[in-house]
Design an enzyme around this catalytic site. Structure first.
Site, PDB file in Angstrom:
ATOM      1  N   ASP A 220       2.772  -6.254  -9.991  1.00 11.77           N
ATOM      2  CA  ASP A 220       1.408  -6.080 -10.496  1.00 11.77           C
ATOM      3  C   ASP A 220       1.393  -5.579 -11.940  1.00 11.77           C
ATOM      4  O   ASP A 220       0.464  -4.889 -12.353  1.00 11.77           O
ATOM      5  CB  ASP A 220       0.648  -5.112  -9.584  1.00 11.77           C
ATOM      6  CG  ASP A 220      -0.857  -5.171  -9.796  1.00 11.77           C
ATOM      7  OD1 ASP A 220      -1.353  -6.228 -10.208  1.00 11.77           O
ATOM      8  OD2 ASP A 220      -1.528  -4.159  -9.547  1.00 11.77           O
TER       9      ASP A 220
ATOM     10  N   CYS B  68     -15.359  -9.933   6.838  1.00  5.90           N
ATOM     11  CA  CYS B  68     -15.067  -9.324   5.537  1.00  5.90           C
ATOM     12  C   CYS B  68     -16.193  -9.585   4.543  1.00  5.90           C
ATOM     13  O   CYS B  68     -16.459  -8.746   3.665  1.00  5.90           O
ATOM     14  CB  CYS B  68     -13.742  -9.828   4.987  1.00  5.90           C
ATOM     15  SG  CYS B  68     -13.660 -11.618   4.743  1.00  5.90           S
TER      16      CYS B  68
ATOM     17  N   CYS C 161     -19.478  -6.240   3.128  1.00  8.04           N
ATOM     18  CA  CYS C 161     -19.452  -5.762   1.741  1.00  8.04           C
ATOM     19  C   CYS C 161     -20.784  -5.107   1.363  1.00  8.04           C
ATOM     20  O   CYS C 161     -21.837  -5.751   1.409  1.00  8.04           O
ATOM     21  CB  CYS C 161     -19.158  -6.918   0.788  1.00  8.04           C
ATOM     22  SG  CYS C 161     -19.094  -6.391  -0.951  1.00  8.04           S
TER      23      CYS C 161
ATOM     24  N   CYS D  11     -12.128   0.689  -2.122  1.00  5.50           N
ATOM     25  CA  CYS D  11     -12.957   0.343  -0.959  1.00  5.50           C
ATOM     26  C   CYS D  11     -12.109  -0.459   0.008  1.00  5.50           C
ATOM     27  O   CYS D  11     -11.474  -1.440  -0.391  1.00  5.50           O
ATOM     28  CB  CYS D  11     -14.171  -0.462  -1.413  1.00  5.50           C
ATOM     29  SG  CYS D  11     -15.265  -0.990  -0.073  1.00  5.50           S
TER      30      CYS D  11
ATOM     31  N   CYS E 196     -10.836  -6.906   9.171  1.00  8.29           N
ATOM     32  CA  CYS E 196     -10.147  -8.166   9.464  1.00  8.29           C
ATOM     33  C   CYS E 196      -9.536  -8.136  10.862  1.00  8.29           C
ATOM     34  O   CYS E 196      -8.766  -7.217  11.191  1.00  8.29           O
ATOM     35  CB  CYS E 196      -9.055  -8.409   8.426  1.00  8.29           C
ATOM     36  SG  CYS E 196      -8.109  -9.929   8.711  1.00  8.29           S
TER      37      CYS E 196
END
Length: 393
Positions: free
Chosen positions: A148, A208, A212, A255, A262
């Site tokens: 990353d 999912c 939100c 978050c 899931c």
């Protein structure tokens, strides 16, 4: 006879490559990785167009670094022309507890599961170097490791290598580890036997998307980071727009909502890697205590975790939004104390939180605060204060 000799010559490297791959996988599992698989360097030909479309829509927000080196990001061979294979590794960071439990404790701060641990960049990179070192030594090849920190599209590459698939929330989902995988990549000049790509197993599920709080998914498999709580509380540098504040609730760093719901998480075991163990006390910390942190105390509390990289001012900005959402007028004093903070990010959200918790107290403090305030955003927050109601004659 010559034909048989030729056949033997071409089969020997394949056997050697297979053994090399087996050794790499064995070392990866020994280092604490949960899965290790291989994709060819040209495995994501669709990535450039998808990345370009996402950037053109502005869905990356103020993450300007996503606009840089886009060709290298979308194609491994553009980043390193000699790469032939990409070894993708995943480390499970799942937990036995409920990652969303703190959301019901409105006077406490909810920190994303990944950030309640030692910074994964440090943990994963050290282990990647061990695996890559074995690959280089045994195979006599060159390697590069990424966690990353470079223009590498880890999730599409992970899907191409068979670790999982990008779910409707855009995060990688694994049939064995759910949504809880840290990813790392090793680029190598070795031509290793590739694994089969993973196919999509989301089906008609949209949990999912529906959970939100800020409607960050304009469509399945598409994320608008500008509306994402993880982006707003971690990456976003400036003031957080008023339309998102109520949805943020008490989420003060990241978050987990879309990940935690899931259904594939039922197959994920708790992380066994000790260096990924949860840091005691980092979740459900009282908002009043967090609001009182100065820079030194902030750095001490979150040393070694991803939270520290955000910096004290942005973190306290998030804490004040949580305070404003707490519904606890008795916490108004924590916001009031920060009205004179050196950071306009903090002052602005202190105003917002105080008005939410005690408009009467805010009205009393407004004249003096405005007299010395030169920041436009902070003054704008004071402007949201409703005028004092007229008393009936």
């Amino acid at each position: 006879m010559p034909a048989r000799q030729h056949e033997a010559c071409v089969s020997k490297p394949a056997i050697s490559a297979l053994r090399l791959k087996d050794a790499v996988v064995e070392r990866a599992l020994a280092e604490g990785f949960s899965v290790c698989r291989v994709a060819p360097a040209d495995a994501i030909p669709e990535a450039p167009a998808r990345l370009a479309a996402w950037l053109a829509e502005g869905h990356h927000g103020d993450m300007a670094w996503m606009e840089e080196r886009t060709e290298e990001r979308a194609a491994p061979g553009r980043l390193w022309s000699e790469v032939r294979s990409v070894v993708m590794l995943g480390m499970n960071y799942g937990t036995e507890g409920d990652p969303l439990a703190t959301l019901d404790q409105k006077d406490r701060g909810a920190i994303s599961l990944y950030a309640r641990r030692r910074d994964y960049h440090d943990v994963v990179k050290g282990k990647l170097k061990s695996v890559a070192g074995l690959l280089a030594a045994r195979g006599g090849v060159d390697v590069k490791v990424f966690v990353d920190t470079a223009p590498v599209m880890e999730k599409p590459l992970a899907q191409a290598a068979g670790l999982g698939w990008q779910g409707k929330h855009s995060v990688l989902v694994s049939r064995e580890h759910g949504s809880w995988l840290f990813l790392g990549a090793i680029y190598t000049t070795a031509e290793l036997p590739p694994d089969e790509p993973e196919r999509d197993h989301c089906g008609s599920c949209r949990r999912c998307l529906d959970i939100c709080p800020t409607d960050a998914f304009p469509a399945p498999y598409r994320l608008d980071a500008r509306r994402c709580i993880a982006y707003l509380t971690v990456e976003h540098q400036g003031h957080i727009d008023a339309e998102f504040r109520a949805g943020i609730g008490n989420r003060i760093f990241g978050c987990d909502d879309c990940l935690a719901v899931c259904p594939w998480n039922k197959f994920a075991a708790a992380a066994r890697e000790t260096r990924l163990s949860l840091r005691d006390g980092l979740d459900a910390l009282p908002l009043a205590d967090l609001a009182a942190l100065d820079d030194a105390a902030f750095r001490t509390l979150f040393a070694g975790t991803p939270v520290k990289r955000t910096g004290r001012d942005r973190f306290i900005r998030n804490v004040l939004i949580a305070l404003g959402n707490s519904g606890r007028p008795d916490l108004a004093g924590s916001a009031e104390t920060l009205l004179a903070d050196a950071s306009p990010l903090v002052r602005a959200m202190a105003v917002w939180a105080l008005i939410r918790l005690s408009s009467e107290r805010a009205r009393a403090l407004a004249p003096a605060a405005l007299a010395g305030e030169d920041d436009a955003q902070v003054r704008n927050e004071w402007g949201a204060l409703a005028p004092e109601p007229e008393h009936a004659s």
